[in-house]
Design an enzyme around this catalytic site. Structure first.
Site, short mmCIF file in Angstrom:
data_model
loop_
_atom_site.label_atom_id
_atom_site.label_comp_id
_atom_site.label_asym_id
_atom_site.label_seq_id
_atom_site.Cartn_x
_atom_site.Cartn_y
_atom_site.Cartn_z
N LYS A 26 -58.73 -10.66 -4.12
CA LYS A 26 -58.73 -11.78 -5.06
C LYS A 26 -59.06 -13.11 -4.38
CE LYS A 26 -57.18 -10.20 -9.25
NZ LYS A 26 -56.65 -8.88 -9.00
N SER A 43 -58.01 -1.96 -2.63
CA SER A 43 -58.17 -3.34 -3.09
C SER A 43 -57.01 -4.26 -2.75
CB SER A 43 -58.39 -3.35 -4.60
OG SER A 43 -57.30 -2.72 -5.26
C1 PLP Z 1 -56.65 -7.79 -9.64
C2 PLP Z 1 -56.62 -6.52 -8.92
C3 PLP Z 1 -57.38 -5.42 -9.35
C4 PLP Z 1 -58.21 -5.43 -10.62
O1 PLP Z 1 -59.17 -6.46 -10.69
P1 PLP Z 1 -59.79 -6.89 -12.10
O2 PLP Z 1 -60.81 -7.90 -11.79
O3 PLP Z 1 -58.67 -7.45 -12.93
O4 PLP Z 1 -60.33 -5.67 -12.75
C5 PLP Z 1 -57.36 -4.28 -8.56
N1 PLP Z 1 -56.60 -4.19 -7.45
C6 PLP Z 1 -55.85 -5.22 -7.01
C7 PLP Z 1 -55.04 -5.04 -5.77
C8 PLP Z 1 -55.83 -6.42 -7.73
O5 PLP Z 1 -55.08 -7.43 -7.31
#
Ligand code: PLP
Length: 328
Positions: A53, A305
């Site tokens: 993010k 992520s």
């Molecule tokens: C925000 C987030 C997502 C999903 O992202 P989007 O843009 O809302 O689809 C996936 N994994 C993590 C760790 C996140 O913080």
């Protein structure tokens, strides 16, 4: 309709250079063996602030005018966007206000406060938090930087896609988390821009998969927000969604949904076999492979992520205690 393209994403990469880490990609021997093709893990959970993010938040803040920077920024967040925004705003010496629902875990809340942002807890859903954001924008003139439905956020997340396809140039398939779709929109735009033949599949939890429900309905719809191990994937896509619904619909090749047990298995595998601590959302790509829900002909890239999981919860999950629908 695809509103954010490769050129926006390349510009974002220039803008945020030096503010975010270039994260590594490693081969997973155990997952490669299981799938019969090379499986590469993109270690984005090691990004500063513990999730990707920071890419979108840094790009959005760097794109503001001096006058907007002086007003400060505000967002609703399930945690990681808020943390990233707080970090990026702090570097610029800016005010940041983060609105969250009561479902956001305490560890994420503490970290955002520690970064100097103002935190407001309102209601039981992301939509409740968003209403508070709109009230404060009207009242105090703060600039709203939403977690996903914004061109600068999407372009920032897209820089992750550029890195992935440059690290594994012959990737046949990329697995990317799917919630509000800022990540999947940006990553898919980058991957398809560089390598049109590479498939990009979105992965969500079955409990409250708002984008999938919206695809099925043919328009953005509300879903009930339920507790899930993949808490960072909670929340709707917004009934007035402007960018990510259309981009995800047009760019993603498929969507995979996972049960809570499958997500727990993904967290466990990441820890025991890959020696990586990832949060539930971060583990869904691995979980999809383990669940046998992915078929691939060429090399696969699996995105990890985020890693912002409460460590007591993590310990219970890897010990097999807090597994499954019971945990939620
Ligand atoms: C925000 C987030 C997502 C999903 O992202 P989007 O843009 O809302 O689809 C996936 N994994 C993590 C760790 C996140 O913080």
């Amino acid at each position: 309709m695809v509103t954010v393209t490769l050129s926006h994403i390349r510009a974002a990469r220039e803008r945020i250079a030096g503010k975010v880490e270039h994260t590594a990609t490693v081969l997973s021997p155990s997952l490669s063996e299981r799938l019969g093709v090379p499986v590469h893990l993109k270690l984005e959970h090691r990004q500063t602030t513990g999730s990707f993010k920071l890419r979108g938040a840094s790009n959005a803040i760097a794109s503001l005018s001096a006058e907007e920077k002086a007003r400060g920024v505000i967002a609703a967040s399930t945690g990681n966007h808020g943390r990233a925004l707080a970090h990026a705003a702090k570097l610029e010496g800016m005010r940041a206000v983060i609105c969250m629902s009561r479902l956001v875990p305490q560890n994420k809340l503490d970290e955002i406060r520690r970064l100097g942002a103002e935190v407001r807890i309102v209601g039981d859903s992301q939509d409740d938090a968003q209403q508070e954001v709109e009230r404060l924008v009207a009242q105090q003139g703060l600039v709203m930087l939403p977690p996903f439905d914004h061109p600068a956020i999407i372009a920032g997340q897209g820089t992750l896609g550029l890195e992935m396809i440059e690290q594994v140039t012959d990737a046949g398939l990329v697995l990317v988390q799917l919630s509000g779709g800022g990540l999947a929109s940006g990553v898919a735009a980058a991957i398809k821009g560089v390598s049109p033949g590479t498939k990009v599949i979105g992965v969500s939890m079955a409990r409250g998969a708002a984008m999938k429900a919206s695809f099925d309905a043919g328009r953005p719809v509300l879903v009930e927000e339920l507790p899930t191990l993949a808490d960072s994937l909670g929340g709707g896509i917004g009934l007035d969604n402007r960018q990510t619904f259309a981009m995800c619909r047009d760019l993603l090749d498929d969507v995979i949904l996972l049960s809570e047990d499958e997500i727990a298995a993904g967290i466990g595998h990441a820890y025991a076999r890959e020696r990586e601590i990832v949060e539930g959302a971060g583990a869904v790509g691995i979980a999809a492979l383990l669940a046998g829900k992915v078929k691939a002909k060429g090399p696969v890239i699996v995105l990890l992520s985020g890693r912002n999981i409460d460590m007591n919860a993590h310990r219970r999950i890897i010990c097999g205690e807090a597994i499954g629908e019971r945990a939620a």
